[in-house]
Enzyme design. Structure first.
Site, mmCIF file in Angstrom:
data_model
loop_
_atom_site.group_PDB
_atom_site.id
_atom_site.type_symbol
_atom_site.label_atom_id
_atom_site.label_comp_id
_atom_site.label_asym_id
_atom_site.label_seq_id
_atom_site.Cartn_x
_atom_site.Cartn_y
_atom_site.Cartn_z
ATOM 1 C CB SER A 139 5.152 5.021 2.728
ATOM 2 O OG SER A 139 4.005 4.960 1.894
ATOM 3 C CB SER A 166 -11.430 3.217 3.854
ATOM 4 O OG SER A 166 -11.727 4.507 4.335
ATOM 5 C CE1 TYR A 177 -9.160 5.236 -0.502
ATOM 6 C CE2 TYR A 177 -10.802 6.029 1.058
ATOM 7 C CZ TYR A 177 -9.630 5.351 0.797
ATOM 8 O OH TYR A 177 -8.916 4.793 1.824
ATOM 9 C CE LYS A 228 -9.736 1.853 0.158
ATOM 10 N NZ LYS A 228 -8.631 0.872 0.229
ATOM 11 C CB THR A 259 -0.463 7.284 5.934
ATOM 12 O OG1 THR A 259 -1.717 7.643 5.320
ATOM 13 C CG2 THR A 259 -0.696 6.228 7.005
#
Length: 266
Positions: A16, A140, A153, A157, A188
């Site tokens: 995806s 990111s 997160y 990253k 997304t």
């Protein structure tokens, strides 16, 4: 002839979003693509949508490192070589540092960091032997800044930048390139699949993500960065708040930190 014509590209998180869009764009440009993710049915859908025999389905769970050696060998054998590895699979999170369980911090780090470096370690001998290759890590904007509710997160990253910057310094003489990609808000399912502080699925499509940059245009930006051999590249809507955040952090870090304190994700 495209830069990617007859090159073999392995993409994780290809069922995806950005990974799916990269698959279609690479097929258009004549590449052979190995698509990986946990959901084999979705990978087969992507393969069918691509409409070519040059897409190989390789199911892969990024939380199952014991399977990685066999998966790497299968990937190499699919088209006899790997020219470009795009680490794209991942998971986001929403939760304060105080409330986020240790198990959640470890899960995010396992998927977003450790899977990338272990797959890279196992693939490197193949690229070193060929004296050719390109490792691409989808990081990111959060790999450069820090905001509330994103500790797990952002930590993963940020770690990617340290590891892959060091790797680049080690392998450049072997004709192996390393590129870090920093997407801004891309349209997304990343926020839908994010994990909360307790590990539950967030199941919310954030406003910024819902209004994000289209994945197909993002894929085109990523492939241009790979072709140009960029060390690091922001992708997404030009001159957006995310783009400005990276530059603000680089040029005026104190000001940036004070701004980011109030940047609660939504």
């Amino acid at each position: 002839m495209s830069y990617f014509t007859n090159k073999t590209v392995w993409i994780t998180g290809a069922s995806s979003g950005i990974g799916e869009a990269l698959t279609y764009e690479l097929v258009k440009q004549g590449a052979k693509v190995i698509v990986s993710a946990r959901r084999e049915e979705e990978l087969k859908r992507v393969q069918q949508q691509a409409g070519t025999s040059n897409v190989y389905v390789l199911p892969l769970d990024l939380e199952a490192p014991a399977t990685f050696p066999a998966k790497v060998q299968e990937a190499i054998g699919a088209f006899a070589q790997i020219d470009v590895m795009i680490h794209n699979g991942g998971i986001s999170n929403r939760g304060t540092a105080k409330d986020t369980l240790s198990a959640v911090q470890r899960k995010v780090m396992e998927v977003d960091y450790f899977s990338y470096i272990e797959l890279t370690r196992l693939l490197l001998p193949h690229m070193l032997q060929r004296r050719s290759g390109h490792i691409v890590a989808i990081s990111s904007v959060m790999g450069k800044i820090g905001t509330p509710m994103r500790s797990a997160y952002a930590a993963a990253k940020h770690a990617l930048h340290g590891y892959f910057d060091c790797l680049r310094a080690e392998v450049w003489q072997d004709n192996i390139n390393v590129t870090l990609i920093m997407p801004g808000y891309i349209r997304t399912q990343v926020s839908l699949n994010a994990v909360t502080a307790s590990g539950e699925k967030l199941n919310e499509l954030g406003k910024n993500i819902g209004n994000g940059f289209p994945p197909d245009k993002t894929a085109q930006q990523i492939l241009k960065a790979i072709q140009k051999g960029k060390y690091e590249k922001y992708v997404g809507r030009p001159f957006s708040q995310e783009w400005m955040a990276i530059h603000l952090m680089r040029l005026f870090p104190t000001m940036a930190i004070n701004v980011f304190k109030k940047a609660v994700p939504h």
